[in-house]
Design a protein around this motif. Structure first.
Motif, PDB file in Angstrom:
ATOM      1  N   TRP A  40       0.834  -1.201   0.000  1.00  0.00           N
ATOM      2  CA  TRP A  40       0.000   0.000   0.000  1.00  0.00           C
ATOM      3  C   TRP A  40       0.873   1.257   0.000  1.00  0.00           C
ATOM      4  N   THR A  41       1.904   1.281   0.830  1.00  0.00           N
ATOM      5  CA  THR A  41       2.794   2.435   0.896  1.00  0.00           C
ATOM      6  C   THR A  41       3.514   2.650  -0.428  1.00  0.00           C
ATOM      7  N   LEU A  42       3.993   1.579  -1.047  1.00  0.00           N
ATOM      8  CA  LEU A  42       4.680   1.711  -2.331  1.00  0.00           C
ATOM      9  C   LEU A  42       3.728   2.185  -3.428  1.00  0.00           C
ATOM     10  N   THR A  43       2.476   1.769  -3.364  1.00  0.00           N
ATOM     11  CA  THR A  43       1.491   2.223  -4.337  1.00  0.00           C
ATOM     12  C   THR A  43       1.259   3.723  -4.221  1.00  0.00           C
ATOM     13  N   VAL A  44       1.112   4.211  -2.996  1.00  0.00           N
ATOM     14  CA  VAL A  44       0.909   5.647  -2.790  1.00  0.00           C
ATOM     15  C   VAL A  44       2.164   6.426  -3.176  1.00  0.00           C
ATOM     16  N   MET A  45       3.327   5.891  -2.851  1.00  0.00           N
ATOM     17  CA  MET A  45       4.575   6.581  -3.206  1.00  0.00           C
ATOM     18  C   MET A  45       4.740   6.649  -4.727  1.00  0.00           C
ATOM     19  N   GLY A 113      -5.483   5.464   5.052  1.00  0.00           N
ATOM     20  CA  GLY A 113      -5.605   4.124   4.481  1.00  0.00           C
ATOM     21  C   GLY A 113      -4.886   3.083   5.318  1.00  0.00           C
ATOM     22  N   SER A 114      -3.728   3.449   5.844  1.00  0.00           N
ATOM     23  CA  SER A 114      -3.000   2.527   6.722  1.00  0.00           C
ATOM     24  C   SER A 114      -3.791   2.248   7.997  1.00  0.00           C
ATOM     25  N   LEU A 115      -4.404   3.292   8.552  1.00  0.00           N
ATOM     26  CA  LEU A 115      -5.257   3.092   9.734  1.00  0.00           C
ATOM     27  C   LEU A 115      -6.467   2.231   9.401  1.00  0.00           C
ATOM     28  N   TYR A 116      -7.031   2.439   8.233  1.00  0.00           N
ATOM     29  CA  TYR A 116      -8.186   1.657   7.791  1.00  0.00           C
ATOM     30  C   TYR A 116      -7.815   0.188   7.636  1.00  0.00           C
ATOM     31  N   LEU A 117      -6.658  -0.067   7.063  1.00  0.00           N
ATOM     32  CA  LEU A 117      -6.208  -1.448   6.919  1.00  0.00           C
ATOM     33  C   LEU A 117      -5.915  -2.075   8.283  1.00  0.00           C
ATOM     34  N   ALA A 118      -5.374  -1.282   9.189  1.00  0.00           N
ATOM     35  CA  ALA A 118      -5.069  -1.803  10.526  1.00  0.00           C
ATOM     36  C   ALA A 118      -6.335  -2.128  11.309  1.00  0.00           C
ATOM     37  N   ASP A 125     -11.083  -9.503   4.261  1.00  0.00           N
ATOM     38  CA  ASP A 125     -11.455  -8.086   4.264  1.00  0.00           C
ATOM     39  C   ASP A 125     -10.231  -7.197   4.104  1.00  0.00           C
ATOM     40  N   LEU A 126      -9.099  -7.626   4.618  1.00  0.00           N
ATOM     41  CA  LEU A 126      -7.866  -6.848   4.475  1.00  0.00           C
ATOM     42  C   LEU A 126      -7.503  -6.703   3.004  1.00  0.00           C
ATOM     43  N   LEU A 127      -7.572  -7.789   2.264  1.00  0.00           N
ATOM     44  CA  LEU A 127      -7.253  -7.723   0.838  1.00  0.00           C
ATOM     45  C   LEU A 127      -8.294  -6.909   0.076  1.00  0.00           C
ATOM     46  N   LEU A 128      -9.568  -7.090   0.398  1.00  0.00           N
ATOM     47  CA  LEU A 128     -10.614  -6.307  -0.273  1.00  0.00           C
ATOM     48  C   LEU A 128     -10.478  -4.823   0.039  1.00  0.00           C
ATOM     49  N   ASN A 129     -10.151  -4.495   1.277  1.00  0.00           N
ATOM     50  CA  ASN A 129      -9.971  -3.089   1.642  1.00  0.00           C
ATOM     51  C   ASN A 129      -8.753  -2.481   0.945  1.00  0.00           C
ATOM     52  N   ALA A 130      -7.706  -3.257   0.794  1.00  0.00           N
ATOM     53  CA  ALA A 130      -6.524  -2.762   0.078  1.00  0.00           C
ATOM     54  C   ALA A 130      -6.861  -2.486  -1.386  1.00  0.00           C
ATOM     55  N   ILE A 131      -7.652  -3.349  -1.994  1.00  0.00           N
ATOM     56  CA  ILE A 131      -8.071  -3.136  -3.383  1.00  0.00           C
ATOM     57  C   ILE A 131      -8.989  -1.918  -3.470  1.00  0.00           C
ATOM     58  N   ALA A 132      -9.872  -1.747  -2.500  1.00  0.00           N
ATOM     59  CA  ALA A 132     -10.754  -0.572  -2.484  1.00  0.00           C
ATOM     60  C   ALA A 132      -9.955   0.723  -2.340  1.00  0.00           C
ATOM     61  N   LEU A 133      -8.924   0.716  -1.518  1.00  0.00           N
ATOM     62  CA  LEU A 133      -8.075   1.890  -1.368  1.00  0.00           C
ATOM     63  C   LEU A 133      -7.337   2.198  -2.670  1.00  0.00           C
ATOM     64  N   GLU A 134      -6.897   1.174  -3.348  1.00  0.00           N
ATOM     65  CA  GLU A 134      -6.245   1.353  -4.655  1.00  0.00           C
ATOM     66  C   GLU A 134      -7.220   2.010  -5.638  1.00  0.00           C
ATOM     67  N   PHE A 135      -8.468   1.563  -5.622  1.00  0.00           N
ATOM     68  CA  PHE A 135      -9.480   2.149  -6.493  1.00  0.00           C
ATOM     69  C   PHE A 135      -9.678   3.619  -6.176  1.00  0.00           C
ATOM     70  N   ILE A 136      -9.767   3.971  -4.907  1.00  0.00           N
ATOM     71  CA  ILE A 136      -9.931   5.369  -4.495  1.00  0.00           C
ATOM     72  C   ILE A 136      -8.724   6.199  -4.934  1.00  0.00           C
ATOM     73  N   LEU A 137      -7.552   5.617  -4.825  1.00  0.00           N
ATOM     74  CA  LEU A 137      -6.331   6.328  -5.201  1.00  0.00           C
ATOM     75  C   LEU A 137      -6.310   6.639  -6.697  1.00  0.00           C
ATOM     76  N   LEU A 138      -6.870   5.760  -7.498  1.00  0.00           N
ATOM     77  CA  LEU A 138      -6.826   5.947  -8.947  1.00  0.00           C
ATOM     78  C   LEU A 138      -7.959   6.833  -9.466  1.00  0.00           C
ATOM     79  N   LEU A 139      -8.862   7.265  -8.616  1.00  0.00           N
ATOM     80  CA  LEU A 139      -9.942   8.158  -9.077  1.00  0.00           C
ATOM     81  C   LEU A 139      -9.424   9.493  -9.523  1.00  0.00           C
TER      82      LEU A 139
END
Length: 139
Positions: A40-45, A113-118, A125-139
């Motif tokens: 997740w961190t590398l994706t945001v970076m 997003g890190s807090l949300y995953l934690a 749900d962790l994997l689904l939430n990570a994918i959802a965060l990726e989707f939000i990031l790409l909007l």
């Protein structure tokens, strides 16, 4: 499980369903959880790098035009117009209206997003939430 605060006699006294739930919490597998957080961190970076490159191209590589009159050039066949340069006020506006908000958005999304995953309770749900965060990031 082991650790300074883990007491096997207390864990053994729990009902099986509660034991299963406790073992499915992502913090029970720190290696897996850390891998998801690192990805997740590398994706945001990577997204921050793209914003930085975009701003670099707009602000430094694009020539500065002295006036709006000299920004555009009509090609000979008149089918399209080429941007020759951008004025300083427009460059400043691009930085203020695009660069700063996207940088702040990425920074806040990394933190929240890190807090949300934690706060996720199970691995699926962790994997689904990570994918959802990726989707939000790409909007």
């Amino acid at each position: 499980p082991k650790g300074p605060y883990f007491r096997t006699q207390n864990f053994d006294s729990l009902p099986k369903s509660l034991k299963d739930q406790a073992c499915s919490i992502p913090f029970s597998q720190p290696g897996f959880f850390a891998a998801v957080l690192i990805i997740w961190t590398l994706t945001v970076m990577n997204n921050l790098k793209r914003v930085t490159e975009l701003m670099y191209h707009f602000l430094w590589l694009t020539p500065t035009a002295s006036s709006v009159r000299y920004m555009l050039k009509q090609e000979d066949d008149k089918k399209y117009t080429v941007v020759k340069g951008v004025t300083r006020p427009i460059k400043c506006l691009l930085f203020i209206m695009v660069g700063i908000p996207r940088t702040l958005m990425n920074t806040v999304l990394l933190w929240r997003g890190s807090l949300y995953l934690a706060a996720t309770f199970c691995f699926s749900d962790l994997l689904l939430n990570a994918i959802a965060l990726e989707f939000i990031l790409l909007l």
